[in-house]
Design an enzyme around this catalytic site. Sequence first.
Site, PDB file in Angstrom:
ATOM      1  N   GLU A  15       0.829  -1.210   0.000  1.00 41.35           N
ATOM      2  CA  GLU A  15       0.000   0.000   0.000  1.00 41.35           C
ATOM      3  C   GLU A  15       0.864   1.262   0.000  1.00 41.35           C
ATOM      4  O   GLU A  15       2.069   1.219   0.245  1.00 41.35           O
ATOM      5  CB  GLU A  15      -0.913   0.029   1.229  1.00 41.35           C
ATOM      6  CG  GLU A  15      -2.185  -0.790   1.098  1.00 41.35           C
ATOM      7  CD  GLU A  15      -3.259  -0.115   0.257  1.00 41.35           C
ATOM      8  OE1 GLU A  15      -2.981   0.948  -0.331  1.00 41.35           O
ATOM      9  OE2 GLU A  15      -4.378  -0.649   0.203  1.00 41.35           O
ATOM     10  N   ASN A 150     -10.723   4.971   2.073  1.00 38.88           N
ATOM     11  CA  ASN A 150      -9.689   4.713   1.087  1.00 38.88           C
ATOM     12  C   ASN A 150      -9.756   5.787   0.008  1.00 38.88           C
ATOM     13  O   ASN A 150     -10.570   6.714   0.078  1.00 38.88           O
ATOM     14  CB  ASN A 150      -9.912   3.332   0.457  1.00 38.88           C
ATOM     15  CG  ASN A 150      -8.695   2.454   0.536  1.00 38.88           C
ATOM     16  OD1 ASN A 150      -7.575   2.925   0.372  1.00 38.88           O
ATOM     17  ND2 ASN A 150      -8.904   1.174   0.779  1.00 38.88           N
ATOM     18  N   ASP A 202     -10.110   1.219  -4.270  1.00 40.67           N
ATOM     19  CA  ASP A 202      -9.035   1.140  -3.277  1.00 40.67           C
ATOM     20  C   ASP A 202      -8.241   2.442  -3.326  1.00 40.67           C
ATOM     21  O   ASP A 202      -8.821   3.516  -3.320  1.00 40.67           O
ATOM     22  CB  ASP A 202      -8.175  -0.095  -3.543  1.00 40.67           C
ATOM     23  CG  ASP A 202      -7.546  -0.664  -2.273  1.00 40.67           C
ATOM     24  OD1 ASP A 202      -7.127   0.129  -1.419  1.00 40.67           O
ATOM     25  OD2 ASP A 202      -7.467  -1.892  -2.138  1.00 40.67           O
TER      26      ASP A 202
END
Length: 292
Positions: A15, A150, A202
Amino acid sequence: MTAELLVDARNATGECPVWHVAEQALYWVDIPAKRLHRWTPAGTLDSWSAPEMLACIAAREGGGWLAGLESGLFALQTEASGQLRGERLVALDHAQPAMRCNDGRCDRQGRFLVGTMVQDMAQGATAGRLYSHTAGEGARLLLDDLIVPNGLALSPDGRTLYLSDSHPSRQLIWAFDYDPDTGTPGNRRLFVDMNAHPGRPDGAAVDVDGCYWICGNDAGLIHRFTPDGRLDRSLAVPVKKPAMCAFGGRNLDTLFVTSIRPGGDLADQPLAGGLFALDPGVQGLPEPTFAG
């Protein structure tokens, strides 16, 4: 357009890629592994261990990193020992146990925006929040009633804030009017209903044209939406779970993509958890640093 594998990282949850302009290097995290990684175009790869699960990072003006972990926001420095050392600046008052930070980034004024979530997504708990942190201050609550916050990104002028909720029960992206003087979002509205597109929303980035790029988790796609919410194009990666994208490279015209390596049979996606690069055909913007 073919995605290039840069690092077969096998990250459990790769991430928050951040291109560090001064170093000409890409940093990103593997959340459950509690690791910060650094890659350069020369092919060097370095890693450091954090004291807690490390979810998001922003470079600090004075050097080092501001990072969102499990218990709060930390000032961290990389050390030759392979450890991240520093101190907790802000303790977050989580709504329930077993929560952590998730997506986070700075606005154009150097404030750090960060979302929190319950670690067990299966709960579908609406305990997630969005906070803002300014140097020398605590965490100011901006939004609540989130499950998996997100997709944080800001328009080139810093006056539109984007935020998604990745949870399967929501899969929505919102836009807000954002006051750069106070750091306050308002006029919340639906930007994109991702239930109508492949993949869950995302991590995200914005390009110089003000278009919003977001990873379609579970679909192996990176979508580009115009400022009016129209799907412009979708780029494929050879894994099902792209997690977050970021512009970088010398001319900020490379789109870096981190990914997730789930458990189970990965015969159809052996590169899951890798770091990839795409040629998006457009430039991005330098990532803002934390003013403090």
